[in-house]
Design a protein around this motif. Structure first.
Motif, PDB file in Angstrom:
ATOM      1  N   MET A 179       0.822  -1.208   0.000  1.00 31.09           N
ATOM      2  CA  MET A 179       0.000   0.000   0.000  1.00 31.09           C
ATOM      3  C   MET A 179       0.856   1.258   0.000  1.00 31.09           C
ATOM      4  O   MET A 179       0.588   2.210  -0.742  1.00 31.09           O
ATOM      5  N   TYR A 183       0.817   4.040  -2.967  1.00 34.44           N
ATOM      6  CA  TYR A 183       0.379   5.410  -2.696  1.00 34.44           C
ATOM      7  C   TYR A 183       1.335   6.442  -3.285  1.00 34.44           C
ATOM      8  O   TYR A 183       0.927   7.559  -3.597  1.00 34.44           O
ATOM      9  N   GLY A 218      -7.176  -4.616   0.998  1.00 30.41           N
ATOM     10  CA  GLY A 218      -8.014  -3.440   1.248  1.00 30.41           C
ATOM     11  C   GLY A 218      -7.231  -2.143   1.182  1.00 30.41           C
ATOM     12  O   GLY A 218      -7.621  -1.214   0.454  1.00 30.41           O
ATOM     13  N   PRO A 219      -6.106  -2.043   1.922  1.00 28.86           N
ATOM     14  CA  PRO A 219      -5.299  -0.831   1.820  1.00 28.86           C
ATOM     15  C   PRO A 219      -4.820  -0.536   0.404  1.00 28.86           C
ATOM     16  O   PRO A 219      -4.784   0.618  -0.014  1.00 28.86           O
ATOM     17  N   ILE A 221      -6.337  -1.404  -2.455  1.00 32.77           N
ATOM     18  CA  ILE A 221      -7.497  -0.917  -3.215  1.00 32.77           C
ATOM     19  C   ILE A 221      -7.787   0.544  -2.865  1.00 32.77           C
ATOM     20  O   ILE A 221      -8.152   1.344  -3.731  1.00 32.77           O
ATOM     21  N   SER A 222      -7.584   0.893  -1.597  1.00 34.05           N
ATOM     22  CA  SER A 222      -7.895   2.265  -1.170  1.00 34.05           C
ATOM     23  C   SER A 222      -7.029   3.298  -1.880  1.00 34.05           C
ATOM     24  O   SER A 222      -7.413   4.466  -1.988  1.00 34.05           O
ATOM     25  N   THR A 223      -5.840   2.903  -2.382  1.00 33.07           N
ATOM     26  CA  THR A 223      -4.976   3.867  -3.060  1.00 33.07           C
ATOM     27  C   THR A 223      -5.519   4.262  -4.423  1.00 33.07           C
ATOM     28  O   THR A 223      -5.042   5.228  -5.016  1.00 33.07           O
ATOM     29  N   ALA A 225      -8.616   5.184  -4.782  1.00 37.19           N
ATOM     30  CA  ALA A 225      -9.701   6.129  -4.532  1.00 37.19           C
ATOM     31  C   ALA A 225      -9.223   7.560  -4.726  1.00 37.19           C
ATOM     32  O   ALA A 225      -8.051   7.886  -4.532  1.00 37.19           O
ATOM     33  N   ALA A 230     -13.102  10.469  -1.497  1.00 34.88           N
ATOM     34  CA  ALA A 230     -13.120   9.372  -0.537  1.00 34.88           C
ATOM     35  C   ALA A 230     -12.649   9.795   0.847  1.00 34.88           C
ATOM     36  O   ALA A 230     -12.952   9.140   1.839  1.00 34.88           O
ATOM     37  N   LEU A 232      -9.608   9.800   1.912  1.00 30.50           N
ATOM     38  CA  LEU A 232      -8.478   8.993   2.375  1.00 30.50           C
ATOM     39  C   LEU A 232      -7.192   9.819   2.352  1.00 30.50           C
ATOM     40  O   LEU A 232      -6.977  10.606   1.430  1.00 30.50           O
ATOM     41  N   LEU A 240      -2.892   4.883   6.983  1.00 26.87           N
ATOM     42  CA  LEU A 240      -3.925   5.333   6.055  1.00 26.87           C
ATOM     43  C   LEU A 240      -5.191   5.590   6.852  1.00 26.87           C
ATOM     44  O   LEU A 240      -5.673   4.715   7.569  1.00 26.87           O
ATOM     45  N   ILE A 242      -9.205   7.716   7.216  1.00 18.51           N
ATOM     46  CA  ILE A 242     -10.362   8.295   6.544  1.00 18.51           C
ATOM     47  C   ILE A 242     -10.725   9.584   7.260  1.00 18.51           C
ATOM     48  O   ILE A 242     -11.041   9.582   8.451  1.00 18.51           O
TER      49      ILE A 242
END
Length: 270
Positions: A179, A183, A218-219, A221-223, A225, A230, A232, A240, A242
């Motif tokens: 992650m 990022y 999950g982390p 995938i969050s990159t 967004a 989002a 983030l 990371l 929210i």
């Protein structure tokens, strides 16, 4: 006696802070007397003394007590010598570790021009897997220290090498910091290069690597967004998080916050 030298190194940071606060009275005392001792003890024959010296050095850097010129002219050359291909194995492992820890407290220019080339070499060290393991475990921090351009140009090819390393512990370490690496890259690199690479880790023959990859899914995938929509963002400590919406911030509700914090894999790297 090594114990005396170790005790001395533990006293260096508080003495340096005192000298900094009393600089009009002692303008050059630290640089003339203490800094040479710190540098010399990085190569001490006793490993406990070296460890104390390394810890003192990091504290001095974090407190911004070492001048930029001394970092570039005294500290970095010693670390580059200790991490050279023909260096003693024990010294090399220690030097790689301190280089990785220093990256987060030095300027981007210093890291990129003085330490990054050696870090890239060490990622391909075929002699010591411990050296590659340290590089893999701290890869996300190095990417964050040098920024997107240097990451994509120099570090991503090395990350591919480490992700396909024959030692499964290396691949596991890469999965854990995925992650943080993602990022730092552009959306295009994330999509075209890192996504297929992540699939290879999540399909790895070793279950420990697969497990680490699934935990990072999950982390990672969050990159993808959009941070503006989002909410983030990456904190300074590498987590990371929210960001709560304005509606949540303005709410007077006593309900517990729904904020979620996902630990960066580089923080949890082992």
């Amino acid at each position: 006696e090594p114990t005396v030298r170790t005790e001395l190194m533990e006293q260096i940071p508080p003495i340096a802070i005192f000298l900094q606060e009393s600089r009009p009275k002692f303008p050059t005392a630290f640089f003339e007397y203490l800094m040479p001792i710190v540098v010399r003890y990085l190569t001490d024959v006793n490993n406990q003394v070296r460890k104390a010296g390394q810890e003192a050095l990091l504290i001095l850097l974090e407190q911004d007590l070492i001048a930029q010129s001394d970092i570039e002219n005294k500290v970095c050359p010693i670390l580059l010598d200790l991490s050279a291909p023909d260096s003693d194995d024990e010294y090399k492992v220690e030097a790689v570790n301190i280089i990785c820890k220093m990256a987060s407290v030095l300027s981007r220019t210093t890291v990129e021009h003085m330490l990054l080339p050696r870090f890239c070499e060490l990622c391909s060290d075929g002699k010591l897997f411990q050296v590659r393991k340290i590089c893999a475990a701290n890869f996300g921090d190095i990417c964050n220290a040098v920024g997107q351009e240097a990451t994509e140009r120099l570090l991503i090819p090395k990350f591919f090498e480490l992700c396909s390393d024959s030692v499964w512990g290396m691949r596991k370490a890469c999965a854990e910091c995925f992650m943080a690496v993602s990022y730092t890259t552009s959306p295009e690199v994330r999509r075209s290069k890192l996504s297929p690479l992540f699939i290879s880790l999540i399909s790895d023959t070793c279950r420990w690597v697969r497990q680490a990859a699934f935990q990072s899914l999950g982390p990672f995938i969050s990159t993808f967004a959009n941070p503006s929509s989002a909410g983030l963002y990456i904190r300074e400590d590498g987590t990371l998080s929210i960001r709560p919406s304005m509606q949540d911030v303005n709410s007077n509700s006593c309900q517990p916050s729904n904020n979620l914090t996902l630990m960066s894999s580089s923080t949890n790297a082992t």
